[in-house]
Design a protein around this motif. Sequence first.
Motif: not given
Length: 339
Positions: A51, A54-55, A165-166, A168, A241-242, A289
């Motif tokens: 995590s 990824f972030c 990625e699942n 939020r 993406k974001k 995305g």
Amino acid sequence: MIAKSAKIKRYDQRINQFRQNRIFSVDQNFFYKELNGGEIRTNEVPDAEESRRFCGDIWSVEKEHNKGAEWLSELKYEVKGKHSQEAVNISIESVRKQAKKIPNWKCPGKDVVQGYWIKNLTNMHDRIADQLNNILMGTDTLPKWLTHGRTVLCQKDPRKGNAVENYRPITCLPLMWKLVAGIIADQMYDYLEREYLLPDEQKGCRRRSRGTKDQLLIDKTTLKDCKKRYTNLAMAGIDYKKACDFVPHSWISECMEMFGVFAKKHVAVEVVLNFQWRGTWRCGCMEFGIKKCGVLVLKRGKIVRCEGIELPNDEIIKEVGQEGYTYLGIVELDKVKEK
């Protein structure tokens, strides 16, 4: 028998419509959850290290926009010197007006101050206004706790498991930061409306606008009409993406400079743009995305197979799967898939 069956079906649909209208007027959150088939809770958690990685790839890579674009030079020349906003001033009235919008008992930030106290301790509003003005003008330093947020990962789709990625990211921010940001945003918005700088076509980030609901209604109406009239339709869902987080700060700053937002330079611009949450919040550039994009083709109201769309970088936007296309948590195609 066919006529009787159609009459009963229309009656059931009408009853369901009235019931959904009542739910929507009372609890919109529950209404949208019901449209999506209810909420499934799970205790699965993502891997902590994955995590962070990824972030970090999203928030820790700082990029700039293309400053040499030809159209940008033309736009600068066109609007140069035409617009200018006065300096930000936080008054007691603006503090009280913005404090009314703060929920009473929502989760606070690091300062652990609930909105109820900010809203009802009115004798402190003049002191709050003075201190915020001093921070904006650079007289006082910005305290670190004001820009400290606690992030919680909320699962999007339980069927997809604990993939990073699942999830939020939801950040709990200090209500005092929301107060000052809201006051600055209100003054900025009033200026943009007064100077007619917001295009009529813009639906997002506008007062009294229901842009998301408009898009959902347009999609569902189009699909329903296609099935009812047995027409042909080809459509694609595009995901960024974001999208909000990936707008470079350099581009926001240049837009503000071009259109005279906070023309008199002071610390307000830095407070709005250059804040960071424990050194992790940074904006990059916008990218597709691909996993969330989808292509749908219907012939005479029926879904047919397609090969997707090939992008210039050789990536393929695949066709929408049997589970349908999810737009902001709402599943599309639900009525089209009915026999």
